[in-house]
Design an enzyme around this catalytic site. Structure first.
Site, PDB file in Angstrom:
ATOM      1  N   TYR A  35       0.833  -1.202   0.000  1.00  0.00           N
ATOM      2  CA  TYR A  35       0.000   0.000   0.000  1.00  0.00           C
ATOM      3  C   TYR A  35       0.863   1.246   0.000  1.00  0.00           C
ATOM      4  O   TYR A  35       2.075   1.201   0.241  1.00  0.00           O
ATOM      5  CB  TYR A  35      -0.940   0.008   1.215  1.00  0.00           C
ATOM      6  CG  TYR A  35      -0.250   0.347   2.526  1.00  0.00           C
ATOM      7  CD1 TYR A  35      -0.379   1.620   3.084  1.00  0.00           C
ATOM      8  CD2 TYR A  35       0.534  -0.590   3.196  1.00  0.00           C
ATOM      9  CE1 TYR A  35       0.273   1.933   4.284  1.00  0.00           C
ATOM     10  CE2 TYR A  35       1.167  -0.285   4.378  1.00  0.00           C
ATOM     11  CZ  TYR A  35       1.028   0.981   4.924  1.00  0.00           C
ATOM     12  OH  TYR A  35       1.674   1.287   6.097  1.00  0.00           O
ATOM     13  N   LYS A 149       6.536  -1.772   1.842  1.00  0.00           N
ATOM     14  CA  LYS A 149       5.349  -1.196   2.488  1.00  0.00           C
ATOM     15  C   LYS A 149       4.195  -2.188   2.364  1.00  0.00           C
ATOM     16  O   LYS A 149       3.259  -2.033   1.582  1.00  0.00           O
ATOM     17  CB  LYS A 149       4.992   0.161   1.879  1.00  0.00           C
ATOM     18  CG  LYS A 149       4.174   1.047   2.808  1.00  0.00           C
ATOM     19  CD  LYS A 149       4.164   2.474   2.333  1.00  0.00           C
ATOM     20  CE  LYS A 149       3.270   3.354   3.194  1.00  0.00           C
ATOM     21  NZ  LYS A 149       3.756   3.539   4.560  1.00  0.00           N
ATOM     22  N   GLU A 181      12.681   2.602  14.058  1.00  0.00           N
ATOM     23  CA  GLU A 181      11.759   3.651  13.623  1.00  0.00           C
ATOM     24  C   GLU A 181      10.554   3.616  14.545  1.00  0.00           C
ATOM     25  O   GLU A 181      10.608   2.993  15.612  1.00  0.00           O
ATOM     26  CB  GLU A 181      11.365   3.453  12.161  1.00  0.00           C
ATOM     27  CG  GLU A 181      10.740   2.092  11.859  1.00  0.00           C
ATOM     28  CD  GLU A 181      10.468   1.878  10.383  1.00  0.00           C
ATOM     29  OE1 GLU A 181      10.351   2.867   9.638  1.00  0.00           O
ATOM     30  OE2 GLU A 181      10.336   0.707   9.969  1.00  0.00           O
ATOM     31  N   LEU A 205      11.286   1.322   7.013  1.00  0.00           N
ATOM     32  CA  LEU A 205      10.662   1.810   5.795  1.00  0.00           C
ATOM     33  C   LEU A 205      11.422   3.053   5.337  1.00  0.00           C
ATOM     34  O   LEU A 205      11.672   3.953   6.136  1.00  0.00           O
ATOM     35  CB  LEU A 205       9.192   2.159   6.045  1.00  0.00           C
ATOM     36  CG  LEU A 205       8.439   2.668   4.823  1.00  0.00           C
ATOM     37  CD1 LEU A 205       8.242   1.546   3.807  1.00  0.00           C
ATOM     38  CD2 LEU A 205       7.095   3.260   5.217  1.00  0.00           C
TER      39      LEU A 205
END
Length: 293
Positions: A35, A149, A181, A205
């Site tokens: 996505y 993702k 993260e 990411l």
């Protein structure tokens, strides 16, 4: 956040009430898909090319074949805004799965990918951007391909929920005490005038806004160091911040109930915020303090 009426599906458009998938859909049954979330300001996309590039990197990484090119996907996404007469601040959610087929772990043959995208209003959260947010730390238990993702977000969801239940905005994730993260954003530490963040490896990411933060830092002459830092290092940070398409550049003022420095958004964070506002051509640019120029 209401969904606008026109949905992009495959390479055409339909009303949102007409979009239906069978129960044997690989995104539903396996999380077998990817996505993107793309920010919109005043009816215009921000970082559209970067998001489309990452979309195609993700589909290639999970071996989903698309019947459209990057240029065609970009054109469809632009049409989506036009057909909805979108002229506000918002976002587009775009999802691609391996398609609909009888449930089997092996990839189905000859089945087209399922593609859809929709538009929602999303006002900027200026109150939090001005005042900063609180966070908690959580062990990073995700898989080793976070650069994709993917739809497999249950660990992220659980971490984000834990943050909410503790009255916090985000969860800062760490592996063996080293920060990676956040549950839905990239995170940075400022120390002695330098910005530190985890290297762009498979463990995080590669955020589109993260790439922009690096550019802003370089333009401002602020050292941007891709180097891991520990949870223990946070206690001595001069500033902490996070970034994402929906959070923009967000100051962090506390971690695990411990105040960061003086508990106020720092000067470097404010400079990055101002650079973001200018880069995104946000109308409210005059609201960002000129003191940091």
């Amino acid at each position: 956040m209401s969904v606008y009426p026109i949905i992009m599906t495959q390479t055409s458009f339909t009303h949102r009430d007409n979009l239906k998938y069978p129960y044997e859909e690989r995104g539903l049954q396996f999380g077998d898909g990817i996505y993107e979330v793309i920010r919109i300001y005043n009816g215009e996309y921000y970082l559209l090319e970067e998001h489309v590039d990452r979309l195609f990197r993700s589909t290639a990484a999970v071996k989903i074949k698309l019947d459209v090119t990057k240029e065609e996907m970009t054109h469809l996404l632009l049409q989506l805004l036009e057909r909805n007469k979108m002229d506000k601040d918002g976002k587009v959610y775009l999802q691609i799965t391996r398609g609909s087929a009888p449930r089997d772990h092996v990839f189905p043959e000859g089945i087209p990918a399922n593609v859809y995208a929709y538009v929602q209003d999303l006002p900027r959260n200026t109150e939090k951007m001005d005042n900063g947010v609180s966070t908690i730390t959580q062990r990073d238990v995700r898989w080793e391909n976070c650069y994709i993702k993917s739809l497999n977000l249950l660990p992220n969801v659980l971490a984000k929920q834990e943050a909410k239940e503790n009255g916090c905005y985000e969860a800062i994730l760490h592996k063996n005490g080293m920060v990676t993260e956040c549950s839905s954003s990239n995170v940075y530490m400022v120390k002695d005038g330098k910005i530190y963040t985890h290297p762009a490896t498979n463990n995080i990411l590669h955020g589109c806004v993260r790439m922009r933060v690096e550019k802003f830092a370089n333009d401002l002459g602020i050292p941007f160091i891709e180097e891991r830092f520990s949870v223990e290092d946070i206690a001595t940070a001069d500033e902490m911040l996070l970034s994402s398409s929906t959070s923009e550049v967000m100051p962090i003022i506390s971690v695990d109930n411990q105040q960061i420095a003086d508990g106020q958004p720092g000067l470097i964070t404010k400079k990055l915020q101002q650079a973001y506002v200018k880069d995104a051509n946000i109308v409210e640019a005059d609201k960002v303090s000129n003191e940091v120029i």
